[in-house]
Design an enzyme around this catalytic site. Structure first.
Site, PDB file in Angstrom:
ATOM      1  N   ASN A 193     -33.727 -51.964  -7.832  1.00 24.86           N
ATOM      2  CA  ASN A 193     -33.035 -50.497  -8.854  1.00 24.86           C
ATOM      3  C   ASN A 193     -34.533 -49.861  -9.040  1.00 24.86           C
ATOM      4  O   ASN A 193     -35.384 -50.052  -9.429  1.00 24.86           O
ATOM      5  CB  ASN A 193     -31.719 -49.606  -8.795  1.00 24.86           C
ATOM      6  CG  ASN A 193     -31.563 -48.509  -7.956  1.00 24.86           C
ATOM      7  OD1 ASN A 193     -32.070 -47.680  -8.153  1.00 24.86           O
ATOM      8  ND2 ASN A 193     -30.220 -48.964  -8.096  1.00 24.86           N
ATOM      9  N   HIS A 198     -45.817 -61.175 -29.480  1.00 26.89           N
ATOM     10  CA  HIS A 198     -46.505 -61.302 -30.768  1.00 26.89           C
ATOM     11  C   HIS A 198     -46.383 -61.767 -32.099  1.00 26.89           C
ATOM     12  O   HIS A 198     -44.904 -62.101 -31.796  1.00 26.89           O
ATOM     13  CB  HIS A 198     -47.008 -59.812 -31.146  1.00 26.89           C
ATOM     14  CG  HIS A 198     -47.792 -59.329 -29.731  1.00 26.89           C
ATOM     15  ND1 HIS A 198     -48.774 -59.341 -29.507  1.00 26.89           N
ATOM     16  CD2 HIS A 198     -47.257 -57.781 -29.253  1.00 26.89           C
ATOM     17  CE1 HIS A 198     -48.861 -58.747 -28.414  1.00 26.89           C
ATOM     18  NE2 HIS A 198     -47.900 -57.926 -28.477  1.00 26.89           N
ATOM     19  N   ALA A 241     -24.635 -53.994 -17.808  1.00 22.35           N
ATOM     20  CA  ALA A 241     -25.433 -52.864 -18.637  1.00 22.35           C
ATOM     21  C   ALA A 241     -26.204 -52.317 -20.125  1.00 22.35           C
ATOM     22  O   ALA A 241     -25.229 -52.696 -20.984  1.00 22.35           O
ATOM     23  CB  ALA A 241     -25.134 -51.282 -18.469  1.00 22.35           C
ATOM     24  N   ARG A 258     -31.892 -64.895 -25.629  1.00 17.76           N
ATOM     25  CA  ARG A 258     -31.692 -66.029 -25.403  1.00 17.76           C
ATOM     26  C   ARG A 258     -30.851 -66.646 -24.072  1.00 17.76           C
ATOM     27  O   ARG A 258     -30.616 -65.973 -23.546  1.00 17.76           O
ATOM     28  CB  ARG A 258     -31.338 -66.542 -26.688  1.00 17.76           C
ATOM     29  CG  ARG A 258     -29.599 -66.319 -26.107  1.00 17.76           C
ATOM     30  CD  ARG A 258     -28.752 -67.217 -28.012  1.00 17.76           C
ATOM     31  NE  ARG A 258     -29.606 -66.601 -29.246  1.00 17.76           N
ATOM     32  CZ  ARG A 258     -29.029 -67.431 -30.128  1.00 17.76           C
ATOM     33  NH1 ARG A 258     -28.195 -68.222 -30.636  1.00 17.76           N
ATOM     34  NH2 ARG A 258     -29.535 -66.443 -31.475  1.00 17.76           N
ATOM     35  N   ARG A 291     -17.077 -64.658 -21.464  1.00 14.41           N
ATOM     36  CA  ARG A 291     -16.121 -65.095 -20.379  1.00 14.41           C
ATOM     37  C   ARG A 291     -17.226 -65.669 -19.482  1.00 14.41           C
ATOM     38  O   ARG A 291     -18.376 -65.272 -18.962  1.00 14.41           O
ATOM     39  CB  ARG A 291     -15.288 -64.721 -20.165  1.00 14.41           C
ATOM     40  CG  ARG A 291     -15.118 -63.381 -18.605  1.00 14.41           C
ATOM     41  CD  ARG A 291     -14.134 -62.621 -18.176  1.00 14.41           C
ATOM     42  NE  ARG A 291     -14.107 -62.277 -17.800  1.00 14.41           N
ATOM     43  CZ  ARG A 291     -14.535 -62.174 -15.913  1.00 14.41           C
ATOM     44  NH1 ARG A 291     -14.361 -63.382 -15.264  1.00 14.41           N
ATOM     45  NH2 ARG A 291     -14.614 -60.926 -15.061  1.00 14.41           N
ATOM     46  N   GLY A 329     -27.298 -51.573 -15.142  1.00 11.20           N
ATOM     47  CA  GLY A 329     -28.772 -50.479 -15.743  1.00 11.20           C
ATOM     48  C   GLY A 329     -29.081 -50.840 -17.222  1.00 11.20           C
ATOM     49  O   GLY A 329     -28.603 -51.121 -17.627  1.00 11.20           O
TER      50      GLY A 329
END
Length: 200
Positions: free
Chosen positions: A83, A113, A169, A175, A192, A151
């Site tokens: 999107n 960095h 969102a 990780r 879950r 989003g």
């Protein structure tokens, strides 16, 4: 090793080396053309995506505006919807599988960095040189088949999101997320498991 080889291996590299400046210049030109096209100019958009990305499968939609560093390191499967207002910092590989939804304002960052200032600053840096003043490295991002990124999701360097996972969102993914997981938050945590359809 060349600077490009160092970059792809996850080692420190000179991001101002000519190869990166050349890739970035090409990408900026193509992005300017792409983002200026009208919504209905689908054939023209596809032609530019084929020149911008390393590969893109069938039925790939990338809404405008879209930004990336090089395009060269972006690999996209089939049936992928990206999107508007997404940013892909593809200093290393960004691999997106099949049947993936990426919502507005998603940011995928492969570049990083060092955290410690003493490590981050380039040793014996000369302001008159073209070398960047701080050390940079990049790690690949992989998004599996059937994923949905909500989003404003941010995915950090080196992260793999397993097949079928959904990222809520506004999450910051620091990780790896295993397959078939619903994960949300900053830092992103698994809420879950997602039940698979019968026969899948």
């Amino acid at each position: 090793m060349t600077e490009l080889e160092k970059c792809m291996a996850g080692e420190y590299y000179d991001c101002h080396n000519e190869i990166f400046l050349s890739l970035k210049a090409k990408a900026r030109k193509l992005l300017k053309e792409y983002n200026a096209l009208q919504y209905e100019q689908k054939e023209e958009k596809r032609k530019i995506l084929d020149r911008l990305f390393y590969e893109a499968g069938t039925n790939v939609s990338v809404a405008q505006p879209f930004l990336c560093d090089y395009g060269y390191n972006i690999h996209i499967g089939n049936n992928v919807s990206i999107n508007m207002n997404c940013t892909f910092v593809d200093c290393n590989k960004i691999e997106i599988g099949n049947n993936v939804l990426i919502a507005s304002n998603v940011q995928l960052y492969t570049a990083a960095h060092p955290v410690e200032l003493s490590e981050r600053l380039t040793p014996d840096w000369n302001p008159e040189s073209e070398e960047y003043f701080c050390r940079t490295y990049a790690l690949p991002i992989r998004i599996g088949n059937g994923c949905w990124l909500g989003g404003g999701v941010i995915v950090l360097p080196g992260v793999t999101i397993g097949d079928g996972s959904v990222i809520g969102a506004g999450s910051v993914v620091t990780r790896d997320i295993p397959a078939n997981s619903l994960a949300v938050g900053n830092p992103c945590r698994i809420i879950r498991s997602i039940n698979l359809p019968a026969g899948s």
